[in-house]
Scaffold this motif. Structure first.
Motif, PDB file in Angstrom:
ATOM      1  N   LYS A 125       0.873  -1.480  -0.211  1.00  0.00           N
ATOM      2  CA  LYS A 125       0.032   0.650   0.124  1.00  0.00           C
ATOM      3  C   LYS A 125       0.996   1.389   0.475  1.00  0.00           C
ATOM      4  N   ARG A 126       2.460   0.984   0.642  1.00  0.00           N
ATOM      5  CA  ARG A 126       2.748   2.339   0.606  1.00  0.00           C
ATOM      6  C   ARG A 126       3.703   2.361  -0.272  1.00  0.00           C
TER       7      ARG A 126
ATOM      8  N   SER B  32       2.790   1.727  -3.455  1.00  0.00           N
ATOM      9  CA  SER B  32       1.592   2.388  -4.638  1.00  0.00           C
ATOM     10  C   SER B  32       1.869   3.465  -4.448  1.00  0.00           C
ATOM     11  N   LYS B  33       1.586   4.085  -2.900  1.00  0.00           N
ATOM     12  CA  LYS B  33       1.146   5.549  -2.954  1.00  0.00           C
ATOM     13  C   LYS B  33       3.202   6.457  -3.274  1.00  0.00           C
ATOM     14  N   ILE B  34       4.222   6.359  -2.872  1.00  0.00           N
ATOM     15  CA  ILE B  34       5.349   6.757  -2.525  1.00  0.00           C
ATOM     16  C   ILE B  34       6.408   5.862  -3.357  1.00  0.00           C
TER      17      ILE B  34
ATOM     18  N   SER C 292      12.510   1.462  -2.073  1.00  0.00           N
ATOM     19  CA  SER C 292      10.792   0.979  -1.427  1.00  0.00           C
ATOM     20  C   SER C 292      10.168  -0.466  -2.279  1.00  0.00           C
TER      21      SER C 292
END
Length: 318
Positions: A211-212, A214-216, A221
């Protein structure tokens, strides 16, 4: 791990184990030793300024190496049709190390998973703790718990037994009393802290990191996600089948499960999952490779052949 001798059901055998274990253990021993000793050399001798993940990786490589050192005795044991010839103390040491190191491995894999989760989802917190002694404290605690579980098994008496045909079994054929008393604490701790909790943590960390990312999306990451993928794959492929089978086997030894056909299936499945779970020791080096760019760079540098300068002489006709 017994053959269900002196049980209400007829004796269960699995003759395929005499071929399965020696083949699998031999391959795991060779590949695992190369990968883990290579990783220890790189991380200890070549890498400076170790990160928290590096510390966990070193511990995991040590655990895998200890586990691999027990395999030659296990190979001989199964080639000899499960007849132990090395004596009681050797049985206690190798048997305890063999089974306990399985759970130490998954614990350090979970530590790496948590470390990557904090680095991706809580980067500011990670920056504050990555250079502290917290990682060393966690590693010491893991080893302390493991030793506290191993010592009662080592010092509690013989772990071998003589079965039909005058063969000596190692870490097998425990009586009902042994399973309900001496082996009870070991199995409960192994199933809870070495299986249920680590697997649950890994399953929780994976979607949160995804989830993280997918945002940044960043290179670090995405590398963390690759690490989680590898840990998830090793856990689901190697540890989960073994843990489920061990739970069912333990319930059968407590005589909670009494169906004879089911017991026979559990015994055979346990032999298969014991062979599969050993494969984590030669799969972990793949994780070491992808977990840090330092390892990747150092490893490739070691393998890269040195370039030699070629001197060309131009001759001209006179």
């Amino acid at each position: 791990m017994s053959t269900f001798e002196n049980e209400p059901c007829n004796r269960t055998t699995a003759d395929f184990q005499y071929y399965l274990f020696p083949v699998v253990y031999s391959v795991v021993f060779v590949l695992g030793m190369i990968g883990n000793l290579g990783a220890l050399y790189v991380f200890i001798c070549k890498v400076t300024n170790h990160s928290s993940s590096d510390v966990y990786i070193i511990n995991l490589a040590v655990v895998d190496t200890i586990f691999l050192c027990t395999l030659p005795c296990r190979i001989h044991y199964h080639l000899n049709h499960n007849n132990w010839i090395f004596g009681d103390m050797a049985c206690r040491i190798t048997g305890t190390l063999y089974f306990t190191n399985i759970y130490i491995s998954i614990t350090f894999l979970t530590c790496i998973c948590i470390d990557r989760y904090i680095a991706v989802v809580h980067p500011h917190t990670y920056l504050r703790i990555k250079n502290t002694s917290l990682t060393l404290m966690v590693s010491v605690c893991v080893w302390a718990v493991a030793v506290s579980i191993m010592l009662p098994l080592l010092l509690g008496g013989p772990l071998d037994s003589t079965s039909n045909g005058n063969t000596t079994r190692c870490f097998e054929n425990f009586s009902f009393e042994d399973w309900t008393h001496r082996m009870s604490a070991y199995n409960v701790c192994a199933l809870l802290f070495g299986s249920a909790i680590p697997l649950t943590i890994t399953m929780i960390c994976y979607p949160l990191i995804l989830k993280r990312i997918s945002k940044i999306p960043t290179p670090s990451s995405r590398r963390a996600l690759s690490i989680i993928y590898l840990i998830l794959a090793i856990s689901v492929t190697c540890f989960l089948p073994y843990s489920i089978t061990h739970l069912l086997y333990y319930l059968s030894r407590l005589r909670i499960i009494t169906n004879c056909s089911f017991l026979h299936g559990i015994y055979k499945m346990r032999r298969v999952t014991m062979a599969i779970v050993s494969c984590n020791s030669c799969l972990d080096p793949v994780l070491y490779y992808f977990s840090t760019t330092k390892f990747k760079w150092s490893f490739l540098k070691c393998l890269k052949p040195k370039k030699t300068k070629r001197v060309y002489t131009i001759y001209t006709a006179k």
